[in-house]
Design a protein around this motif. Structure first.
Motif, PDB file in Angstrom:
ATOM      1  N   ARG A  63       5.434  10.576  -1.544  1.00  0.00           N
ATOM      2  CA  ARG A  63       4.355   9.469  -1.187  1.00  0.00           C
ATOM      3  C   ARG A  63       5.076   8.372  -0.833  1.00  0.00           C
ATOM      4  O   ARG A  63       5.988   8.383  -1.590  1.00  0.00           O
ATOM      5  CB  ARG A  63       3.156   8.621  -2.314  1.00  0.00           C
ATOM      6  N   LEU A  64       4.999   7.166  -0.121  1.00  0.00           N
ATOM      7  CA  LEU A  64       5.919   5.781   0.213  1.00  0.00           C
ATOM      8  C   LEU A  64       5.056   4.878   0.054  1.00  0.00           C
ATOM      9  O   LEU A  64       3.597   4.656   0.213  1.00  0.00           O
ATOM     10  CB  LEU A  64       6.049   5.995   1.849  1.00  0.00           C
ATOM     11  N   VAL A  65       5.139   4.759  -1.236  1.00  0.00           N
ATOM     12  CA  VAL A  65       4.922   3.298  -2.130  1.00  0.00           C
ATOM     13  C   VAL A  65       5.478   2.102  -0.981  1.00  0.00           C
ATOM     14  O   VAL A  65       6.745   1.307  -1.761  1.00  0.00           O
ATOM     15  CB  VAL A  65       5.411   2.854  -3.150  1.00  0.00           C
ATOM     16  N   VAL A  66       4.771   0.552  -0.580  1.00  0.00           N
ATOM     17  CA  VAL A  66       5.233  -0.064  -0.283  1.00  0.00           C
ATOM     18  C   VAL A  66       4.728  -1.702  -0.626  1.00  0.00           C
ATOM     19  O   VAL A  66       3.272  -1.639  -1.223  1.00  0.00           O
ATOM     20  CB  VAL A  66       5.244  -0.292   1.370  1.00  0.00           C
ATOM     21  N   ASN A  67       5.610  -2.378  -1.424  1.00  0.00           N
ATOM     22  CA  ASN A  67       5.558  -3.292  -2.120  1.00  0.00           C
ATOM     23  C   ASN A  67       5.669  -4.961  -1.665  1.00  0.00           C
ATOM     24  O   ASN A  67       4.402  -5.657  -1.650  1.00  0.00           O
ATOM     25  CB  ASN A  67       6.884  -3.729  -3.164  1.00  0.00           C
ATOM     26  N   SER A  68       5.988  -5.054   0.286  1.00  0.00           N
ATOM     27  CA  SER A  68       6.610  -6.293   0.957  1.00  0.00           C
ATOM     28  C   SER A  68       6.285  -5.316   2.043  1.00  0.00           C
ATOM     29  O   SER A  68       7.514  -4.301   2.424  1.00  0.00           O
ATOM     30  CB  SER A  68       6.972  -6.929   0.217  1.00  0.00           C
ATOM     31  N   GLY A  87       0.753  -0.972  -0.257  1.00  0.00           N
ATOM     32  CA  GLY A  87       0.030  -0.054   0.088  1.00  0.00           C
ATOM     33  C   GLY A  87       0.803   1.307   0.503  1.00  0.00           C
ATOM     34  O   GLY A  87       2.586   1.258   0.094  1.00  0.00           O
ATOM     35  N   TRP A  88       0.459   2.494  -0.144  1.00  0.00           N
ATOM     36  CA  TRP A  88       1.064   3.409  -0.388  1.00  0.00           C
ATOM     37  C   TRP A  88       0.359   4.851   1.206  1.00  0.00           C
ATOM     38  O   TRP A  88      -0.890   4.539   1.235  1.00  0.00           O
ATOM     39  CB  TRP A  88       1.116   3.743  -0.889  1.00  0.00           C
ATOM     40  N   LEU A  89       1.879   5.308   1.594  1.00  0.00           N
ATOM     41  CA  LEU A  89       0.875   6.864   3.083  1.00  0.00           C
ATOM     42  C   LEU A  89       1.520   8.246   1.917  1.00  0.00           C
ATOM     43  O   LEU A  89       2.894   7.573   1.763  1.00  0.00           O
ATOM     44  CB  LEU A  89       2.332   6.313   3.911  1.00  0.00           C
ATOM     45  N   GLN A  90       0.682   8.709   2.379  1.00  0.00           N
ATOM     46  CA  GLN A  90       0.929  10.425   1.562  1.00  0.00           C
ATOM     47  C   GLN A  90       1.161  11.503   2.637  1.00  0.00           C
ATOM     48  O   GLN A  90       0.260  11.580   2.979  1.00  0.00           O
ATOM     49  CB  GLN A  90       0.093  10.378  -0.069  1.00  0.00           C
ATOM     50  N   ILE A  91       1.812  12.064   2.341  1.00  0.00           N
ATOM     51  CA  ILE A  91       1.529  13.598   3.096  1.00  0.00           C
ATOM     52  C   ILE A  91       1.994  14.664   1.901  1.00  0.00           C
ATOM     53  O   ILE A  91       2.578  14.743   0.786  1.00  0.00           O
ATOM     54  CB  ILE A  91       2.479  13.844   4.027  1.00  0.00           C
ATOM     55  N   ASP A  92       0.995  15.174   2.489  1.00  0.00           N
ATOM     56  CA  ASP A  92       0.789  16.999   1.205  1.00  0.00           C
ATOM     57  C   ASP A  92       1.345  18.365   2.220  1.00  0.00           C
ATOM     58  O   ASP A  92       0.430  18.162   2.700  1.00  0.00           O
ATOM     59  CB  ASP A  92      -0.476  17.090   0.476  1.00  0.00           C
ATOM     60  N   PHE A  93       2.573  18.189   1.824  1.00  0.00           N
ATOM     61  CA  PHE A  93       2.907  19.435   2.309  1.00  0.00           C
ATOM     62  C   PHE A  93       2.213  21.434   1.971  1.00  0.00           C
ATOM     63  O   PHE A  93       2.330  21.719   3.297  1.00  0.00           O
ATOM     64  CB  PHE A  93       4.239  19.850   2.664  1.00  0.00           C
ATOM     65  N   GLY A  94       1.195  21.242   1.346  1.00  0.00           N
ATOM     66  CA  GLY A  94       1.192  22.650   1.193  1.00  0.00           C
ATOM     67  C   GLY A  94       1.388  23.507  -0.056  1.00  0.00           C
ATOM     68  O   GLY A  94       1.283  24.256  -0.257  1.00  0.00           O
ATOM     69  N   GLU A  95       2.881  23.348   0.651  1.00  0.00           N
ATOM     70  CA  GLU A  95       3.451  23.902  -0.235  1.00  0.00           C
ATOM     71  C   GLU A  95       4.966  22.597  -0.578  1.00  0.00           C
ATOM     72  O   GLU A  95       5.487  21.490   0.124  1.00  0.00           O
ATOM     73  CB  GLU A  95       4.257  25.015   1.058  1.00  0.00           C
ATOM     74  N   ASN A  96       6.186  23.341  -1.728  1.00  0.00           N
ATOM     75  CA  ASN A  96       7.313  22.861  -2.140  1.00  0.00           C
ATOM     76  C   ASN A  96       7.918  22.949  -1.031  1.00  0.00           C
ATOM     77  O   ASN A  96       8.289  23.330   0.102  1.00  0.00           O
ATOM     78  CB  ASN A  96       8.419  22.876  -3.206  1.00  0.00           C
TER      79      ASN A  96
END
Length: 216
Positions: free
Chosen positions: A134-139, A55-64
């Protein structure tokens, strides 16, 4: 260049503003923001998928936001940290708009057996400046995916500007220059005479570019 851990201490998936945490799925009580709340202790820490070990875990900082690495902590069940459910094969990707994604780095690691030790692993990445990460985890090492805490490491670039002089001997403070990252801060160095020290000159740091310079 300076580096430091970015502590954002989220209290919900949308607070504090403008931060937004999201994930491919989550188990009740283990919402995405709990992986960004600044705590790696407690009985119900972090983010956990509702099924499967990917699965994946994401953060949007609102700015670069300039990032050069991150640290992962294992999830916890009672008095034991579930290291085997931590990411094993995964990658970090970034985006400016949340639509088009670019690979940053890929990782493969192993974790020890589940125990009472709060183990963390630090991972370096390319120096980047995205708004979304986004951290995308395969296993993982088990049939579940569980991240106790994710801390990002941010960096700041400062450009030192020296006056041109045939007497200047400038020494590099780094073995690389990041031409793809914007310099947010600039230091102005005013030299008025050569000193006796090993650097060969006296330097005074200013917080702004001088309007005029006079020499005796």
């Amino acid at each position: 260049m300076t580096k430091q851990r970015k502590n954002i201490k989220m209290t919900s998936n949308t607070t504090p503003s403008p931060l937004v945490a999201s994930a491919s799925s989550y188990n009740s009580g283990y919402e995405p923001f709990k992986a960004f709340d600044g705590s790696s202790t407690g009985s119900t820490i972090g983010w956990k998928t509702n099924s499967g070990n990917s699965g994946w875990l994401q953060i949007d900082f609102g700015e670069n936001t300039k990032i050069c690495g991150f640290t992962l902590h294992s999830g916890k069940n009672g008095g034991y940290y579930l290291h085997q459910s931590s990411p094993k094969n995964f990658k970090l990707i970034g985006s400016y708009d949340g639509v088009k994604w670019n690979d940053i780095n890929e990782y493969a690691t192993t974790w020890g057996s589940n125990d009472a030790n709060n183990i963390s692993k630090k991972f370096e990445c390319n120096y980047v400046d995205y708004r979304y990460y986004r951290l995308v985890v395969n296993s993982t090492g088990t049939s579940t995916l569980y991240i106790g805490e994710l801390f990002f490491e941010e960096f700041e670039l400062k450009l030192n500007e020296y006056p041109v002089s045939d007497r200047n001997i400038l020494k590099a403070t780094s073995d690389f220059v990041l031409f793809n990252i914007r310099f947010d801060n600039k230091n102005y160095i005013l030299q008025d005479k050569v000193s006796e020290n090993s650097d060969g000159f006296w330097a005074t740091q200013l917080d702004r570019k001088p309007l005029s310079i006079g020499f005796n």
